[in-house]
Design a protein around this motif. Structure first.
Motif, PDB file in Angstrom:
ATOM      1  N   LEU A 138      65.410 103.432  81.006  1.00  0.00           N
ATOM      2  CA  LEU A 138      65.173 103.418  79.569  1.00  0.00           C
ATOM      3  C   LEU A 138      63.710 103.697  79.237  1.00  0.00           C
ATOM      4  N   VAL A 141      63.064 107.440  78.653  1.00  0.00           N
ATOM      5  CA  VAL A 141      63.746 108.178  77.588  1.00  0.00           C
ATOM      6  C   VAL A 141      62.710 108.693  76.581  1.00  0.00           C
ATOM      7  N   ILE A 145      64.467 111.013  71.237  1.00  0.00           N
ATOM      8  CA  ILE A 145      65.848 110.541  71.383  1.00  0.00           C
ATOM      9  C   ILE A 145      66.022 109.210  70.660  1.00  0.00           C
TER      10      ILE A 145
END
Length: 334
Positions: A138, A141, A145
């Motif tokens: 995570l 990311v 996004i």
């Protein structure tokens, strides 16, 4: 019979190509100068960035005054190519940056500590590793996004219904006065919290994981419960590392651009209500730089200088806090 000790054998000559030879000894100063050159290059690049952006923004600081620019509340760009004719006050953007970053760190820090403690002390071994990998994934990311997900799904399906309940209960308090527009400071701050949560969790998990096991075992031997060990032994010893992780997350929140641009509303006004719309320094630069004229770009350069100053102050405070807490707790590793 003679009692004299046997003579020691003569020292061996250094072999060709060994670390004791002349070539081997040359490696140390070469490595030292190479590392020093790399460090110097970083400082030179940073200095050039500061000098260039400050020189570009200097006409705005001369016209408005440094503190007048920081605390001015009107932003009206001019169209001149040779002088500053507009009014440049960056306070609405500074306020938006500080509010969204504060919301993010207030939400993300307790969650990061709890997740890190769960992974290191409470989760089963077969679950701890997948959770650690997920947290690290995570953290990688891209922010765009998070922004798209927050704008098109999280905001209409989760945040807006929550805001309506919050406004109906606490609408009398100035921080939660309506109307609810959806996008605004609180929306951007919550999505920022989700963005910085993985990197903060990963760092806090590493800090907690390296805590000496003998101290925990000693606390268990004295009859402490698992909760008492985590609260009274591990947490105080890891406090300086937790502060460092919080400051790192705060630094990312201060400079975040795309996700905040999508969720903060893009207004050049500011207000006390968290449901209100506004802009941050980074989001305003990203939104207007492409179509800005020469004078407007000078004003945006001044915002960049202010953003760099705020980020630098946060990092200096982080180092001071970590250093002082490290001395207080005896954590020599920090």
């Amino acid at each position: 019979m003679s009692t004299e000790a046997p003579e020691a054998p003569p020292p061996e000559e250094p072999r060709r190509g060994s670390l004791h030879s002349g070539k081997g000894r040359m490696a140390d100063p070469i490595f030292k100068w190479a590392v020093a050159a790399c460090g110097t290059i970083v400082l030179v690049i940073l200095a050039l960035m500061v000098i260039r952006t400050t020189s570009e923004a200097w006409p705005v600081f001369v016209k408005e005054g440094f503190f007048g620019f920081l605390f001015g509340q009107e932003w009206t760009t001019g169209n001149s190519r040779t002088e500053i004719t507009g009014t440049y006050g960056a306070w609405p953007f500074i306020y938006g940056t500080l509010v969204t970053s504060t919301i993010a760190i207030v939400i993300a820090l307790p969650l990061a500590i709890m997740v890190a403690f769960y992974i290191t002390h409470l989760a089963p071994r077969r679950l701890a590793k997948p959770l650690s990998y997920t947290v690290e994934l995570l953290a990688a990311v891209p922010s765009v996004i998070f922004g798209l997900w927050g704008l098109h799904w999280f905001l209409p399906n989760v945040l807006r219904p929550f805001f309506e309940v919050l406004e109906s209960v606490l609408g009398w308090f100035f921080l939660f006065e309506g109307p609810i527009r959806g996008v605004g400071y609180l929306s951007a701050g919550i999505v920022l919290a989700i963005m910085i949560l993985p990197i903060m969790t990963a760092i806090i998990r590493e800090v907690i994981a390296v805590h000496p096991i003998d101290q925990r075992m000693a606390a268990y031997a004295l009859g402490s419960t698992r909760w008492e060990v985590m609260r009274k032994v591990v947490l105080p010893a890891s406090f300086s590392g937790i502060v460092a992780a919080a400051m790192l997350g705060l630094g990312r929140a201060l400079g975040e651009t795309i996700a905040v641009l999508m969720l903060i509303g893009g207004s050049q006004s500011w207000g006390a209500s968290l449901f209100g719309t506004g802009s941050s320094m980074a989001s305003h630069i990203a939104a207007t730089f492409g179509e800005a004229g020469p004078e407007a770009r000078t004003g945006l350069m001044a915002i960049g200088v202010a953003l760099f100053l705020v980020t630098m102050i946060v990092n200096i405070l982080a180092r001071v806090i970590v250093w002082r807490l490290g001395r207080m707790t005896g954590d020599a590793a920090v």
